[in-house]
Design a protein around this motif. Structure first.
Motif, PDB file in Angstrom:
ATOM      1  N   MET A  65       0.711  -1.103  -0.029  1.00 38.46           N
ATOM      2  CA  MET A  65       0.306   0.215   0.644  1.00 38.46           C
ATOM      3  C   MET A  65       0.508   0.877  -0.113  1.00 38.46           C
ATOM      4  SD  MET A  65      -2.794   1.269   3.204  1.00 38.46           S
ATOM      5  CE  MET A  65      -4.366   2.306   1.874  1.00 38.46           C
ATOM      6  N   PHE A  66       1.726   1.725   0.567  1.00 41.95           N
ATOM      7  CA  PHE A  66       2.716   2.588   1.265  1.00 41.95           C
ATOM      8  C   PHE A  66       3.991   1.920   0.286  1.00 41.95           C
ATOM      9  CE2 PHE A  66       0.107   3.358   3.985  1.00 41.95           C
ATOM     10  CZ  PHE A  66      -0.495   4.858   4.009  1.00 41.95           C
ATOM     11  N   ARG A  67       4.846   2.201  -0.475  1.00 43.12           N
ATOM     12  CA  ARG A  67       6.142   2.507  -1.078  1.00 43.12           C
ATOM     13  C   ARG A  67       6.916   3.721  -0.442  1.00 43.12           C
ATOM     14  NH1 ARG A  67       7.228   3.770  -6.078  1.00 43.12           N
ATOM     15  NH2 ARG A  67       5.652   5.684  -6.667  1.00 43.12           N
ATOM     16  N   GLN A  68       8.239   2.991  -0.933  1.00 48.10           N
ATOM     17  CA  GLN A  68       9.343   4.381   0.190  1.00 48.10           C
ATOM     18  C   GLN A  68       9.388   5.206  -1.373  1.00 48.10           C
ATOM     19  OE1 GLN A  68      12.652   2.373   1.593  1.00 48.10           O
ATOM     20  NE2 GLN A  68      13.244   4.045   3.470  1.00 48.10           N
ATOM     21  N   LEU A  69       9.798   6.033  -1.145  1.00 47.13           N
ATOM     22  CA  LEU A  69       9.896   7.185  -2.232  1.00 47.13           C
ATOM     23  C   LEU A  69      12.071   7.266  -1.697  1.00 47.13           C
ATOM     24  CD1 LEU A  69       7.753  10.336  -2.646  1.00 47.13           C
ATOM     25  CD2 LEU A  69       8.305   8.032  -3.419  1.00 47.13           C
ATOM     26  N   LEU A  70      13.179   6.667  -2.370  1.00 47.47           N
ATOM     27  CA  LEU A  70      14.533   6.749  -2.255  1.00 47.47           C
ATOM     28  C   LEU A  70      15.208   7.670  -2.140  1.00 47.47           C
ATOM     29  CD1 LEU A  70      15.079   2.893  -3.354  1.00 47.47           C
ATOM     30  CD2 LEU A  70      14.398   3.591  -1.385  1.00 47.47           C
ATOM     31  N   ASP A  71      15.682   7.856  -1.552  1.00 52.19           N
ATOM     32  CA  ASP A  71      16.418   8.574  -1.611  1.00 52.19           C
ATOM     33  C   ASP A  71      18.302   8.384  -1.766  1.00 52.19           C
ATOM     34  OD1 ASP A  71      19.166  11.030  -0.960  1.00 52.19           O
ATOM     35  OD2 ASP A  71      18.374  11.639   0.732  1.00 52.19           O
ATOM     36  N   SER A  72      19.137   8.436  -3.220  1.00 53.47           N
ATOM     37  CA  SER A  72      20.255   7.860  -3.297  1.00 53.47           C
ATOM     38  C   SER A  72      20.829   7.965  -2.531  1.00 53.47           C
ATOM     39  CB  SER A  72      20.402   7.908  -5.204  1.00 53.47           C
ATOM     40  OG  SER A  72      20.356  10.063  -4.597  1.00 53.47           O
ATOM     41  N   GLY A  73      21.346   9.027  -2.634  1.00 54.88           N
ATOM     42  CA  GLY A  73      22.701   9.030  -1.397  1.00 54.88           C
ATOM     43  C   GLY A  73      22.129   9.214   0.209  1.00 54.88           C
ATOM     44  N   ALA A  74      21.094   8.573   0.700  1.00 55.12           N
ATOM     45  CA  ALA A  74      20.906   7.824   2.497  1.00 55.12           C
ATOM     46  C   ALA A  74      21.718   6.685   2.593  1.00 55.12           C
ATOM     47  CB  ALA A  74      19.591   7.994   2.688  1.00 55.12           C
ATOM     48  N   GLN A  75      22.507   6.566   3.672  1.00 59.42           N
ATOM     49  CA  GLN A  75      22.763   5.666   3.824  1.00 59.42           C
ATOM     50  C   GLN A  75      21.781   4.802   4.555  1.00 59.42           C
ATOM     51  OE1 GLN A  75      25.901   3.962   3.349  1.00 59.42           O
ATOM     52  NE2 GLN A  75      25.086   1.809   4.488  1.00 59.42           N
ATOM     53  N   ALA A  76      21.629   3.573   4.166  1.00 65.76           N
ATOM     54  CA  ALA A  76      20.031   2.666   4.821  1.00 65.76           C
ATOM     55  C   ALA A  76      20.580   2.211   6.134  1.00 65.76           C
ATOM     56  CB  ALA A  76      19.634   1.107   4.615  1.00 65.76           C
ATOM     57  N   LEU A  77      18.586   1.858   6.973  1.00 66.46           N
ATOM     58  CA  LEU A  77      20.148   1.537   8.210  1.00 66.46           C
ATOM     59  C   LEU A  77      18.982   0.493   8.232  1.00 66.46           C
ATOM     60  CD1 LEU A  77      18.646   4.742  10.578  1.00 66.46           C
ATOM     61  CD2 LEU A  77      20.708   4.043   9.802  1.00 66.46           C
ATOM     62  N   THR A  78      19.791  -0.642   9.758  1.00 63.38           N
ATOM     63  CA  THR A  78      18.427  -1.912   9.575  1.00 63.38           C
ATOM     64  C   THR A  78      17.836  -1.526  10.850  1.00 63.38           C
ATOM     65  OG1 THR A  78      20.065  -3.278   8.048  1.00 63.38           O
ATOM     66  CG2 THR A  78      18.681  -4.234  10.477  1.00 63.38           C
ATOM     67  N   LEU A  79      16.443  -2.402  10.856  1.00 60.82           N
ATOM     68  CA  LEU A  79      16.127  -1.882  12.632  1.00 60.82           C
ATOM     69  C   LEU A  79      15.228  -3.633  12.814  1.00 60.82           C
ATOM     70  CD1 LEU A  79      12.828   0.000  13.257  1.00 60.82           C
ATOM     71  CD2 LEU A  79      14.090   0.426  10.646  1.00 60.82           C
ATOM     72  N   TYR A  80      15.085  -4.129  13.740  1.00 57.02           N
ATOM     73  CA  TYR A  80      14.150  -4.859  13.494  1.00 57.02           C
ATOM     74  C   TYR A  80      12.983  -4.799  14.146  1.00 57.02           C
ATOM     75  CZ  TYR A  80      18.294  -6.689  13.095  1.00 57.02           C
ATOM     76  OH  TYR A  80      19.736  -6.823  12.657  1.00 57.02           O
ATOM     77  N   ILE A  81      11.608  -5.774  13.627  1.00 58.93           N
ATOM     78  CA  ILE A  81      10.308  -5.673  13.691  1.00 58.93           C
ATOM     79  C   ILE A  81       9.663  -7.288  13.879  1.00 58.93           C
ATOM     80  CG2 ILE A  81       8.255  -4.910  13.306  1.00 58.93           C
ATOM     81  CD1 ILE A  81       8.732  -3.127  10.834  1.00 58.93           C
TER      82      ILE A  81
END
Length: 97
Positions: free
Chosen positions: A1-17
């Protein structure tokens, strides 16, 4: 339903759900990340156990409560993600322990 708009310069983070690794971008709120999951439910109601998901996204409705880094009833719409954050869906009423 929701899509993320990616920022090409941003460093991805990892969280745990609920123990599952999930990628997020700096500046995302925990609620926004949860809305992108297959099940956007953050909690169930204390009496009937009905599922709830983020709604207002501005800290007014309290539908987005979850357990974050061991702290129950955290408003996930007001909390930016951090690397390694542990998020659990909150079932029923908050535990005092």
């Amino acid at each position: 339903m929701f899509r993320q708009l990616l920022d090409s310069g941003a460093q991805a983070l990892t969280l745990y759900i609920d123990g599952h690794a999930v990628k997020a971008q700096p500046g995302d709120t925990v609620a926004a990340v949860m809305l992108r999951q297959d099940s956007p439910v953050t909690r169930t109601t204390p009496v009937l156990g009905n599922p709830r998901a983020p709604y207002c996204m501005m800290g007014v409705c309290f539908e987005c409560l979850a357990i974050v880094d061991g702290v129950a009833s955290t408003q996930t719409c007001m909390l930016p993600v951090r690397e390694g954050m542990q998020v659990e869906r909150q079932h029923g009423k908050r535990s005092i322990v």
